[in-house]
Design an enzyme around this catalytic site. Structure first.
Site, PDB file in Angstrom:
ATOM      1  N   TYR A 127       1.217   5.015  -2.359  1.00  0.00           N
ATOM      2  CA  TYR A 127       1.343   6.403  -1.887  1.00  0.00           C
ATOM      3  C   TYR A 127       2.677   7.011  -2.317  1.00  0.00           C
ATOM      4  O   TYR A 127       2.791   8.231  -2.478  1.00  0.00           O
ATOM      5  CB  TYR A 127       1.185   6.487  -0.358  1.00  0.00           C
ATOM      6  N   HIS A 165      -9.386   0.555 -11.659  1.00  0.00           N
ATOM      7  CA  HIS A 165      -9.117   1.548 -10.611  1.00  0.00           C
ATOM      8  C   HIS A 165      -7.655   1.997 -10.615  1.00  0.00           C
ATOM      9  O   HIS A 165      -7.368   3.186 -10.622  1.00  0.00           O
ATOM     10  CB  HIS A 165      -9.494   1.006  -9.237  1.00  0.00           C
ATOM     11  N   PHE A 166      -6.722   1.038 -10.634  1.00  0.00           N
ATOM     12  CA  PHE A 166      -5.345   1.552 -10.501  1.00  0.00           C
ATOM     13  C   PHE A 166      -4.795   2.103 -11.813  1.00  0.00           C
ATOM     14  O   PHE A 166      -3.795   2.790 -11.799  1.00  0.00           O
ATOM     15  CB  PHE A 166      -4.396   0.592  -9.776  1.00  0.00           C
ATOM     16  N   HIS A 167      -5.466   1.823 -12.938  1.00  0.00           N
ATOM     17  CA  HIS A 167      -5.026   2.549 -14.136  1.00  0.00           C
ATOM     18  C   HIS A 167      -5.528   3.989 -14.147  1.00  0.00           C
ATOM     19  O   HIS A 167      -4.896   4.835 -14.766  1.00  0.00           O
ATOM     20  CB  HIS A 167      -5.399   1.801 -15.417  1.00  0.00           C
ATOM     21  N   HIS A 224       0.805  -1.206   0.000  1.00  0.00           N
ATOM     22  CA  HIS A 224       0.000   0.000   0.000  1.00  0.00           C
ATOM     23  C   HIS A 224       0.847   1.269   0.000  1.00  0.00           C
ATOM     24  O   HIS A 224       0.630   2.148  -0.823  1.00  0.00           O
ATOM     25  CB  HIS A 224      -1.058   0.035   1.097  1.00  0.00           C
ATOM     26  N   ARG A 284      -9.595 -10.448 -12.908  1.00  0.00           N
ATOM     27  CA  ARG A 284      -8.328  -9.902 -13.383  1.00  0.00           C
ATOM     28  C   ARG A 284      -7.308 -11.035 -13.502  1.00  0.00           C
ATOM     29  O   ARG A 284      -7.617 -12.173 -13.179  1.00  0.00           O
ATOM     30  CB  ARG A 284      -7.812  -8.824 -12.433  1.00  0.00           C
ATOM     31  N   ARG A 285      -6.119 -10.714 -13.972  1.00  0.00           N
ATOM     32  CA  ARG A 285      -4.983 -11.642 -14.006  1.00  0.00           C
ATOM     33  C   ARG A 285      -5.338 -12.959 -14.689  1.00  0.00           C
ATOM     34  O   ARG A 285      -4.972 -14.025 -14.208  1.00  0.00           O
ATOM     35  CB  ARG A 285      -4.505 -11.946 -12.587  1.00  0.00           C
TER      36      ARG A 285
HETATM   37  C1  HEM Z   1       0.006   1.416 -22.417  1.00  0.00           C
HETATM   38  C2  HEM Z   1      -0.665   1.508 -21.382  1.00  0.00           C
HETATM   39  C3  HEM Z   1      -1.198   0.344 -20.588  1.00  0.00           C
HETATM   40  C4  HEM Z   1      -1.974  -0.714 -20.984  1.00  0.00           C
HETATM   41  C5  HEM Z   1      -2.511  -0.997 -22.370  1.00  0.00           C
HETATM   42  C6  HEM Z   1      -2.210  -1.532 -19.828  1.00  0.00           C
HETATM   43  C7  HEM Z   1      -2.982  -2.680 -19.805  1.00  0.00           C
HETATM   44  C8  HEM Z   1      -3.147  -3.511 -18.721  1.00  0.00           C
HETATM   45  C9  HEM Z   1      -4.047  -4.632 -18.654  1.00  0.00           C
HETATM   46  C10 HEM Z   1      -4.990  -5.090 -19.749  1.00  0.00           C
HETATM   47  C11 HEM Z   1      -3.893  -5.209 -17.426  1.00  0.00           C
HETATM   48  C12 HEM Z   1      -4.690  -6.367 -16.851  1.00  0.00           C
HETATM   49  C13 HEM Z   1      -4.157  -7.702 -17.087  1.00  0.00           C
HETATM   50  C14 HEM Z   1      -4.883  -8.755 -16.272  1.00  0.00           C
HETATM   51  O1  HEM Z   1      -5.285  -8.508 -15.128  1.00  0.00           O
HETATM   52  O2  HEM Z   1      -5.034  -9.875 -16.788  1.00  0.00           O
HETATM   53  C15 HEM Z   1      -2.887  -4.449 -16.735  1.00  0.00           C
HETATM   54  C16 HEM Z   1      -2.422  -4.725 -15.461  1.00  0.00           C
HETATM   55  C17 HEM Z   1      -1.566  -3.906 -14.761  1.00  0.00           C
HETATM   56  N1  HEM Z   1      -1.057  -2.682 -15.159  1.00  0.00           N
HETATM   57 FE1  HEM Z   1      -1.302  -1.843 -16.964  1.00  0.00          FE
HETATM   58  N2  HEM Z   1      -1.564  -0.977 -18.758  1.00  0.00           N
HETATM   59  C18 HEM Z   1      -0.944   0.182 -19.189  1.00  0.00           C
HETATM   60  C19 HEM Z   1      -0.198   1.064 -18.433  1.00  0.00           C
HETATM   61  C20 HEM Z   1       0.136   0.871 -17.125  1.00  0.00           C
HETATM   62  C21 HEM Z   1       0.865   1.807 -16.326  1.00  0.00           C
HETATM   63  C22 HEM Z   1       1.385   3.155 -16.788  1.00  0.00           C
HETATM   64  C23 HEM Z   1       1.000   1.228 -15.110  1.00  0.00           C
HETATM   65  C24 HEM Z   1       1.681   1.740 -13.873  1.00  0.00           C
HETATM   66  C25 HEM Z   1       2.519   2.694 -13.801  1.00  0.00           C
HETATM   67  C26 HEM Z   1       0.377  -0.070 -15.156  1.00  0.00           C
HETATM   68  C27 HEM Z   1       0.364  -0.972 -14.117  1.00  0.00           C
HETATM   69  C28 HEM Z   1      -0.284  -2.187 -14.144  1.00  0.00           C
HETATM   70  C29 HEM Z   1      -0.261  -3.131 -13.048  1.00  0.00           C
HETATM   71  C30 HEM Z   1       0.479  -2.969 -11.724  1.00  0.00           C
HETATM   72  C31 HEM Z   1      -1.062  -4.218 -13.436  1.00  0.00           C
HETATM   73  C32 HEM Z   1      -1.385  -5.451 -12.606  1.00  0.00           C
HETATM   74  C33 HEM Z   1      -0.500  -6.574 -12.908  1.00  0.00           C
HETATM   75  C34 HEM Z   1      -0.931  -7.795 -12.155  1.00  0.00           C
HETATM   76  O3  HEM Z   1      -2.137  -8.011 -11.945  1.00  0.00           O
HETATM   77  O4  HEM Z   1      -0.031  -8.535 -11.740  1.00  0.00           O
HETATM   78  N3  HEM Z   1      -0.148  -0.250 -16.388  1.00  0.00           N
HETATM   79  N4  HEM Z   1      -2.451  -3.411 -17.532  1.00  0.00           N
HETATM   80 CU    CU Z   2      -3.945  -0.058  -0.641  1.00  0.00          CU
END
Ligand code: HEM
Ligand code: CU
Ligand code: CU
Lengths: 155, 537
Positions: free
Chosen positions: B217, B364-366, B213, B427-428
């Site tokens: 922050y 949410h986190f995006h 968490h 997710r995931r």
């Molecule tokens: C080009 C831009 C981006 C695209 C298209 C994108 C797309 C995605 C998608 C589709 C997932 C979900 C995958 C799943 O749960 O099966 C994901 C997960 C995630 N994204 Fe992005 N994302 C982008 C940018 C970012 C940025 C800028 C960050 C953070 C600075 C970020 C951090 C994360 C994180 C932490 C996860 C979770 C990974 C996990 O569940 O282990 N993403 N993203």
């Molecule tokens: Cu938190």
């Protein structure tokens, strides 16, 4: 320190909102007993297949007319694969894992738990309409994670 | 002329840029896979892609950008003769750790996602790499604290300049938070080497979220460093209040750690009491958030009034919507409003069961880290790169479109994810059809999310062109002097209580210890059974 008049109003508003939210959550928790699943029963993950009732997972009817459903979540399937349960009755789900962490989630209901090796987690639900529900693993557990699901038939 | 201290910052910022560009490519593939347009090959499966995306975005991009940013604002607000040994040492140690972990992920030996939840058992070198990376960030923290202490010693009675103060608070928080992962590594590394035979899964999860968490922050504080110190300069504005800015950072420092169990609402082995306690502390963040929202809008309005503008629309129109360095943070702030609403749901103890581990969370986190944080950093990079290199930005019009596309792409992707998540899409998960058993209504939202991902990919490619193009085009003559936002004329100095940064760090450490004492004692009392762990990929 000088704080602008409007800002003081705004911060008061923020603090009041904060208290309202916390009161709502607290009310739901303490008056309506809406607590998240927090099973505190430990179980040896290497012996799940021998320990009753997880040696024969499935549905059990209790004398008071409620039901218990025992599940094992393992790579990459749920056991039982299909379970038929009665509509309108309280069902308490118990789940554990013999290997890695899995999810236990029935979309469109509030059954949402983590199945953690070493622990039994549990939560109850009353299905109010008949039909077939999907039970899915919603925590990454390995290469076949996307195939890990089961069905619950409510009759 | 590139000053010595700029070089080390440039290294951090361009490493962050490389991470976000590669990470975005993987992100777009994920969207396409979930929409069943793309099927990842067996030699580079979906979860390896997802591990790369999570690690590159959540850990590498954000951390390298924030270390670079914090060094930059510290160096520029405390000017002095200095050597940059620590800045470089931190950089190389961080990079070595990242490369070590990346080799294992790429080789398929660490497909454990960026959360590396035990008992998924990765190659030990993955965990060693992660630990080395953290140690590198501590070296950067030492450099920042060292500069603050130097300032104090040489300017007795003077307040630490606000930019350095905010950087210091951010890294104090980071240091307290990372103690959690280091503790977790202490359990995982011997286990991954086979020296111990089981691991207490719930203890590792608690240690992870003790860190996880505050990690978010840390990102937000990085964005706030920009919003308070840098952004007002783009519209000739002021810092609304020096004291309240310091208060905001101190509150984030205090409130970041004693809340981590809100990520573990649905887990066994932790009683509801502790989950409730961490719910209450979580909501405390409303106060610094409200202060920040007020400070930003008040600063906008005061600057507009100086130009003779009145009312909402005139104020909005008076802002520099043609400056990409302003548009990045400003669009990010808009996305943050959405993120705030979603966060209220997630933190809501019982309501979380509707959304936990669904794609809603990813939506949410995006709109929090992917929006306000990443877009602020991209925008600020357009300002920082010329200030670091003395070169004019290449194609500012492209940069402007880049910020717009990112905003549109994030809205499209995150909105779809929020809705699909409410409908129960997990997710995931590589693809979510469950052999045709999945509800039909998920498909449309998977498709729009994938489309949003492609818009985002386009946007980041433009960013890469501008960032690299600026170096290659080599158009010199940019003014390298930096001015940070100043409080309004005649406003008073913050009270001494809000200056005592390190003392507040100590309070934060005590607060974290108190918030975790109960759950940890409970866990010692009822430790569950250790799990041997395995490789399931
Ligand atoms: C080009 C831009 C981006 C695209 C298209 C994108 C797309 C995605 C998608 C589709 C997932 C979900 C995958 C799943 O749960 O099966 C994901 C997960 C995630 N994204 Fe992005 N994302 C982008 C940018 C970012 C940025 C800028 C960050 C953070 C600075 C970020 C951090 C994360 C994180 C932490 C996860 C979770 C990974 C996990 O569940 O282990 N993403 N993203
Ligand atoms: Cu938190
Ligand atoms: Cu799974």
């Amino acid at each position: 320190m000088h704080v602008h008049k409007y800002e003081r109003w705004w911060m008061t508003f923020g603090i009041v909102m904060l208290l309202v939210f916390l009161a709502t959550i607290g009310f739901a928790a303490f008056a309506d007993n809406m607590n998240p699943p927090s099973g505190l029963q430990a179980i040896d993950p290497t012996k799940v297949a021998q320990i009753p009732p997880f040696d024969h997972p499935g549905l059990r009817r209790l004398p008071d007319g409620t039901y218990e459903a025992y599940y094992v979540a393992e790579v990459f399937a749920f056991n039982p694969q299909t379970l038929t349960v009665p509509v309108g009755k309280k069902i308490t789900f118990y789940v554990t894992s013999p290997d890695v962490v899995h999810g236990f989630f029935i979309p469109k209901t509030d059954i949402n738990m983590m199945a953690v090796p070493g622990w039994v987690n549990s939560d109850s639900h009353v299905f109010t309409s008949k039909g077939t529900y999907l039970l899915i693993c919603h925590e990454y557990c390995g290469i076949g994670h996307q195939n890990m699901f089961a069905k619950i038939v409510v009759r | 002329m590139i000053l010595r201290e700029n070089r080390v910052v440039i290294a951090h910022i361009y490493t962050a840029t490389a991470a976000i560009v590669v990470g975005a490519f993987f992100g777009a593939l994920q969207g396409l896979s979930r929409a069943t347009v793309f099927n990842a090959p067996a030699w580079f499966d979906y979860y390896r892609i997802l591990t790369m995306h999570g690690v590159l975005m959540a850990l590498v991009f954000t951390t390298f950008f924030i270390t670079g940013l914090a060094l930059f604002v510290t160096y520029r607000s405390i000017p002095r003769e200095r050597n940059t040994t620590l800045g470089w040492a931190g950089y190389w140690v961080m990079l070595a750790g990242v490369l070590m972990a990346a080799v294992e992920i790429l080789a398929g030996n660490a497909t454990v996602l960026y959360t590396f939840y035990a008992p998924l058992k990765a190659s030990p070198w993955f965990y060693v790499g992660a630990a080395i990376f953290i140690i590198g960030t501590w070296v950067i923290a030492a450099e920042i604290f060292g500069n603050i202490l130097w300032f104090r010693k040489n300017n007795p009675g003077m307040p630490v300049p606000l930019p350095a103060f905010t950087a210091g608070a951010t890294f104090l928080m980071w240091w307290i938070a990372t103690l959690g992962v280091v503790g977790e590594m202490y359990l995982l590394i011997p286990w991954a080497f086979g020296w111990t035979h089981g691991v207490n899964v719930m203890l590792t999860r608690m240690l992870f979220w003790y860190f996880g968490h505050p990690l978010v922050y840390f990102w937000i504080m990085g964005a706030y460093i920009c919003w308070y110190n840098i952004v007002p300069k783009f519209y000739n504005g002021n810092l609304f209040s020096d004291g309240l800015t310091r208060l905001t950072f101190i509150m984030l420092l205090l409130l970041s750690t004693p809340v981590g169990i809100h990520h573990e609402f649905m887990e066994p082995g932790i009683s509801a009491t502790w989950k409730m306690l961490h719910t209450i502390t979580t909501y405390g963040v409303a106060i610094p958030s409200f202060i920040t929202a007020f400070a930003i809008f008040a600063s906008f309005e005061l600057a507009a009034r100086r130009l003779g503008k009145r009312g909402f629309w005139q104020t909005v129109q008076s802002l520099p919507w043609k400056n990409p360095a302003f548009c990045g943070p400003a669009y990010g702030m808009l996305l943050f409003i959405l993120g705030g609403f979603g966060g209220l749901v997630n933190a809501s103890y019982s309501m979380d069961s509707l959304v936990h581990n669904t794609i809603w969370i990813v939506g949410h986190f995006h709109v929090t880290v992917g929006g306000p944080v990443a877009l602020t950093f991209l925008g600020i990079a357009y300002w920082m790169i010329p200030k670091l290199t003395g070169r004019a930005l290449w194609k500012p019009a492209w940069a402007l479109w880049q910020t717009r596309l990112w905003f549109i792409g994030m809205l499209l992707m995150s909105f779809s994810m929020h809705i699909a998540g409410l409908m129960g899409a997990p997710r995931r998960t590589a693809e979510i059809s469950y052999f045709g058993s999945a509800p039909n209504e998920w498909a449309a939202y998977n498709a729009t999310a994938a489309a949003g991902g492609l818009v985002l990919l386009t946007s980041i490619v433009i960013f890469a062109c501008v960032a690299v193009g600026t170096l290659l085009a080599n158009k010199k003559g940019e003014d390298m002097t930096v001015e940070f936002a100043q409080p309004l004329e005649g406003s008073e100095r913050a009270p001494a209580m809000l200056q005592a940064l390190f003392r507040w760090g100590l309070v934060a450490l005590v607060a974290a210890a108190l918030a975790y004492a109960g759950p940890l004692l409970e866990m010692l009392h009822n430790p569950g059974f250790p799990a041997p762990g395995m490789r399931t990929w």
